[in-house]
Structure formats: structure tokens, C-alpha cells
Design a protein around this motif. Structure first.
Motif, PDB file in Angstrom:
ATOM      1  N   UNK A 186      21.791  15.073  -9.962  1.00 58.19           N
ATOM      2  CA  UNK A 186      21.426  16.511  -9.839  1.00 58.19           C
ATOM      3  C   UNK A 186      21.876  17.030 -11.375  1.00 58.19           C
ATOM      4  N   UNK A 187      21.061  17.822 -11.908  1.00 60.30           N
ATOM      5  CA  UNK A 187      21.355  18.513 -13.026  1.00 60.30           C
ATOM      6  C   UNK A 187      21.082  20.022 -12.689  1.00 60.30           C
ATOM      7  N   UNK A 188      21.718  20.824 -13.564  1.00 60.73           N
ATOM      8  CA  UNK A 188      21.566  22.290 -13.530  1.00 60.73           C
ATOM      9  C   UNK A 188      21.000  23.035 -14.588  1.00 60.73           C
ATOM     10  N   UNK A 189      20.655  24.177 -14.565  1.00 61.16           N
ATOM     11  CA  UNK A 189      19.882  24.892 -15.472  1.00 61.16           C
ATOM     12  C   UNK A 189      20.698  24.921 -16.651  1.00 61.16           C
ATOM     13  N   UNK A 190      22.038  25.295 -16.469  1.00 62.31           N
ATOM     14  CA  UNK A 190      22.953  25.290 -17.620  1.00 62.31           C
ATOM     15  C   UNK A 190      23.164  23.949 -18.547  1.00 62.31           C
TER      16      UNK A 190
ATOM     17  N   UNK B 114       3.767  26.498 -10.093  1.00 64.99           N
ATOM     18  CA  UNK B 114       4.790  26.869  -9.372  1.00 64.99           C
ATOM     19  C   UNK B 114       5.099  28.438  -9.429  1.00 64.99           C
ATOM     20  N   UNK B 115       4.323  28.992 -10.168  1.00 66.06           N
ATOM     21  CA  UNK B 115       4.399  30.465 -10.222  1.00 66.06           C
ATOM     22  C   UNK B 115       5.250  31.028 -11.502  1.00 66.06           C
ATOM     23  N   UNK B 116       5.881  29.729 -12.128  1.00 66.98           N
ATOM     24  CA  UNK B 116       6.525  29.963 -13.323  1.00 66.98           C
ATOM     25  C   UNK B 116       5.845  30.480 -14.600  1.00 66.98           C
ATOM     26  N   UNK B 117       4.560  30.281 -14.674  1.00 62.26           N
ATOM     27  CA  UNK B 117       3.857  30.866 -15.893  1.00 62.26           C
ATOM     28  C   UNK B 117       3.967  32.196 -16.179  1.00 62.26           C
TER      29      UNK B 117
ATOM     30  N   UNK C 126       8.666  15.921  -9.400  1.00 62.94           N
ATOM     31  CA  UNK C 126       9.709  16.517  -9.380  1.00 62.94           C
ATOM     32  C   UNK C 126       9.971  17.203  -7.975  1.00 62.94           C
ATOM     33  N   UNK C 127      11.190  16.970  -7.341  1.00 69.60           N
ATOM     34  CA  UNK C 127      11.472  17.776  -6.110  1.00 69.60           C
ATOM     35  C   UNK C 127      11.428  19.345  -6.696  1.00 69.60           C
ATOM     36  N   UNK C 128      11.359  20.096  -5.532  1.00 68.90           N
ATOM     37  CA  UNK C 128      11.364  21.584  -5.951  1.00 68.90           C
ATOM     38  C   UNK C 128      12.733  22.008  -6.511  1.00 68.90           C
TER      39      UNK C 128
ATOM     40  N   UNK D   4      12.563  20.841 -10.359  1.00 66.73           N
ATOM     41  CA  UNK D   4      11.480  21.554 -10.879  1.00 66.73           C
ATOM     42  C   UNK D   4      12.339  23.402 -11.321  1.00 66.73           C
ATOM     43  N   UNK D   5      12.836  23.624 -10.328  1.00 69.36           N
ATOM     44  CA  UNK D   5      13.427  24.852 -10.542  1.00 69.36           C
ATOM     45  C   UNK D   5      14.629  25.031 -11.330  1.00 69.36           C
ATOM     46  N   UNK D   6      15.590  23.816 -11.529  1.00 72.93           N
ATOM     47  CA  UNK D   6      16.489  23.972 -12.388  1.00 72.93           C
ATOM     48  C   UNK D   6      16.022  23.676 -13.870  1.00 72.93           C
TER      49      UNK D   6
END
Length: 447
Positions: A388-392, A317-320, A290-292, A295-297
Motif C-alpha cells: 500500500x502507498x499513500x497520497x502523501x 473515475x470523475x477525477x478529470x 489499479x484497485x479503487x 487509484x484514489x491515493x
């Protein structure tokens, strides 16, 4: 067919673990029926495959070929997940250069059949020269092959009437039944690349057309319960016997050098603390990077959903730290079948379902459309142009299928699909009928 002779079958998958693993699963199932398998790949890939189960060690042999050196390929790069996308054409060149060593093996060992992938367009003539029958085994479903073209000749000669990505966003004209299954525009743009010349010197569609034309039989990793119309159409379009071999779910005896039980104890302890059917299991396999932004979204969407999750993610990626206590980010191998079977798991977020679907690769968008039509899952909404997709959109899709009343139909239908996928007897019957066909075909042709 108790009196039928034992077959010797060679298997030659493309150098991608998304291909090698299904080939290995099929090899194990054929070997269980008492037949000999020569599983052919390169030395480093063979080392990374699961071990041959002890009860099948006399039936399956690994055959190691040395991958020829190729400019633009890093040292030790022998599979697609060793490479960025732009380097994969050079892996295809190296793979094409295996043909002499493969021909030497086939001439010496003279198997009854060779089961091969779509990339070695040069293989069917070699097999025919040595009197060896060939099966093109597609790890993508029949519907994707039907989407690729109307005949082998059309694929080989580049005679497709579709000339731009937009043409792939509607069902092909050669599909005679009503269907809404088609690519989104962002998927069509990626799919269109397979019709374009790449640095290997041969288009992927030419490769596919050549193996479809040259093989005796087409096998697909699929079943009639999911896509009977497409399986029947594939045979009509390409004029070959088309045999589904079942869905080949991973077998539980995948050896991990004794570490599996300790890993499972840790995971099971966490899962056991969660409420029934609330955990989202997230996994996209080893091939997807996944692109950054993607991955972030996705990460923020999981967090926004407020639901517990278990994410099998190879890169940290520090999300843990941020989600400690509510979510787990697992960065090594995970026992997928055991996790999915746990009563706390309520949804699987992956390429193409069931329940929550986020397709990325070639055929996954089409499969996601089929599953959406069958109400066994929903797709996370995406921008039509760029995907593209969003966190929402991630959070809302997850909450719909896990929490909301209107998601009940998806939960119920997904249970039915899980039962189908887990039906070992059904999938075993597909392999039995496939092997029986190969035995009868040889007996007829030997007379």
C-alpha cells in the motif's frame, strides 16, 4: 553478411499485449534487415495490433490461428487484458490447445527459426521435429530470469531451495556478484504464485524451465549497458547463448488510422502552456488495473503535489473535473514518445522509471531496484507487507524529483538514461548482431 541468405522467421508471442507489442517491434526491426516474418497470433489480437508499416508489408505476414473454445473463458476473450487475473489460467489452456494448428503451419511453411514466448512449453520439441531452430525471447530482463532459478532442470523439477515468499526478499545464492536487487515482501508474495500450480495444470516456472531447456538460443529485451553482469550470468546458469536485442522502444510510425496528428495537436497545445520540465507524465500501460484505493491515493497524491500532470488513464473515475486546468486525465490512446520528448515533461511516473517508480508486475520491482541503485529514479515508498502507498508518499516523491535540490542527481542521471533509450543506432546494432547470429547459426548447422 551481404551474401547471407534471407531468413524466414516465425514469431509466436503469449496472448498479452505487453508481450505482443515487443514481439511486433522486434519483428519490424528484423524485417528492416530484409528478412521474412510470419507473426502468429489469434484473429482478434491481430486486429488490435498496430498496422504493418507500408515499407514492410512485403516482409511481414500476420498468421491468424483460431483460439479453441474453452470453458470459463468469455466469448471473444483472446488476450489477458480481456480477463480478470483468476481467468488467465483458462486462457493458457486455450493457448496450449493451439499446438496442433501451430504445428500444421510450421510443417507447411518450414521457417528457419521460430521466436517464441515462455508459455508454450510444448513448442521446442515440435520445432525440433520439423528441423526448425528456436529462440526463447524474454520480454523480461536477464536479472528476472536469473532470479527464477539456477538451471532449467531446477525449474522443471521444482528443485528451488526457496520455499516461502520471504526467501525471495534477498538475492539468490547462485548470484556470484554483490547486489542489493531483490523483491520487497509484497512483490515476493505475488512472484511466489508462479511456482504454485494453477488451473492450467502446469506451473509458470515449469513452462519457463521447459522453454529454456528446449530452445537453441535465449534472447532478452535488454542491453549490456544496463545489466551486463546479469546477461553473462544467465548464459552461465542455463548453458545457452544469451543475446540482448536492445530495449525495443516503440517506433514512431505506429499507425493509428490518421488520428494521431489530431490527437497530438490537442495534447501539444496543453503541454505548450506548461513550464519547462514541470509536467509529470503518468502511464501504466493497458495491462494494469489499479484497485479503487490505489487509484484514489495516486490521484490525490498528484493533486497534493501541486504539479501539472498528464495521466494516460483508460478508465474514468470523475477525477478529470476536479483537476481541470492543472492536470489532464486522458482516457484514450496517447502518443507516448511525443509526450515524453516534449520540453515541458519533467518526470515519468510509471512501473519502473526513469525518475518516479511504482512497480506492480513480476519483474518491475527488480528493475526499479536497479534504477534506484543507478540514481535514475526513486520508488514511491510502500508498505512492505501489502504494497500500500499513500497520497502523501506519492506527492513527496514527485516533488523531490521535480522541485527539490536533493533531486537534482536523479534528474541528471535520468537524462543519461533517456539518451540511452533513445539511441536508435545502439539498439539497431543489437538487432543486427542478433540477426547475424541467427544467420551464422543456420549456416554452421546446415554444413
Amino acid at each position: 553478411m551481404a551474401d547471407a541468405k534471407q531468413l524466414h522467421i516465425a514469431m509466436f508471442p503469449w496472448l498479452a499485449f505487453g508481450h505482443m507489442i515487443p514481439y511486433f517491434e522486434l519483428a519490424k526491426r528484423i524485417a528492416q534487415k530484409g528478412h521474412k516474418i510470419s507473426f502468429i497470433s489469434t484473429s482478434r489480437n491481430i486486429q488490435r495490433l498496430p498496422k504493418i508499416p507500408p515499407n514492410l508489408s512485403s516482409q511481414i505476414s500476420f498468421v491468424s490461428l483460431t483460439l479453441p473454445r474453452q470453458d470459463n473463458l468469455p466469448q471473444d476473450a483472446e488476450a489477458t487484458n480481456d480477463l480478470p487475473l483468476d481467468k488467465i489460467p483458462y486462457l493458457k489452456i486455450a493457448y496450449d490447445n493451439l499446438q496442433d494448428s501451430l504445428a500444421e503451419f510450421l510443417q507447411k511453411s518450414t521457417p528457419d527459426w521460430i521466436i517464441h514466448d515462455l508459455i508454450p512449453y510444448w513448442l521446442p520439441p515440435i520445432a525440433a521435429k520439423f528441423g526448425i531452430s528456436s529462440v526463447f525471447f524474454s520480454i523480461v530482463q536477464a536479472l528476472t530470469l536469473c532470479f527464477c532459478g539456477s538451471s532449467s532442470t531446477a525449474l522443471i523439477n521444482g528443485e528451488d531451495p526457496r520455499t516461502k515468499p520471504e526467501d525471495f526478499t534477498v538475492p539468490p545464492k547462485w548470484v556470484p556478484f554483490d547486489t542489493r536487487v531483490a523483491f520487497r515482501l509484497h512483490e515476493a508474495k505475488k512472484f511466489f504464485d508462479h511456482y504454485e500450480m494453477n488451473d492450467s495444470g502446469v506451473t509458470d516456472i515449469f513452462r519457463l524451465g521447459s522453454v529454456m531447456a528446449g530452445s537453441n538460443v535465449i534472447a532478452v529485451k535488454s542491453c549490456m549497458e544496463i545489466e551486463s553482469e546479469w546477461i553473462n550470468l544467465l548464459g552461465e546458469l542455463f548453458g545457452k547463448p544469451v543475446l540482448p536485442v536492445g530495449l525495443l522502444p516503440p517506433t514512431a510510425n505506429d499507425s493509428r488510422d490518421g488520428k494521431e496528428d489530431n490527437i497530438w495537436l490537442t495534447i501539444n497545445e496543453w503541454l505548450g502552456k506548461q513550464k519547462s520540465r514541470t509536467v509529470i507524465y503518468v502511464a501504466f500501460g493497458s495491462e494494469l488495473n489499479l484497485s479503487q484505493n490505489e487509484l484514489t491515493e495516486l490521484a490525490l497524491g498528484l493533486e497534493l503535489s501541486g504539479l501539472p500532470f498528464f495521466w494516460a488513464l483508460r478508465n474514468r473515475d470523475g477525477f478529470e473535473e476536479r483537476v481541470k486546468g492543472r492536470g489532464v486525465v486522458w482516457t484514450s490512446w496517447a502518443p507516448q514518445l511525443r509526450i515524453l520528448a516534449h520540453e515541458s515533461v519533467g518526470a515519468f511516473l510509471t512501473h519502473c522509471g526513469p525518475l518516479v517508480m511504482l512497480p506492480f508486475f513480476i519483474d518491475q520491482g527488480l528493475i526499479a531496484r536497479v534504477f534506484a541503485d543507478k540514481k535514475v529514479g526513486i520508488e514511491i515508498p510502500r508498505n512492505e507487507e501489502d504494497g500500500a502507498y499513500t497520497m502523501k508518499s506519492v506527492a513527496e516523491a514527485l516533488r523531490l524529483v521535480i522541485v527539490e535540490d536533493e533531486g537534482r542527481i536523479y534528474r541528471e542521471k535520468a537524462k543519461e538514461l533517456r539518451l540511452l533509450i533513445a539511441d536508435e543506432e545502439l539498439h539497431d546494432q543489437y538487432v543486427y548482431k542478433f540477426v547475424e547470429f541467427l544467420q551464422n547459426y543456420r549456416q554452421v548447422s546446415d554444413k
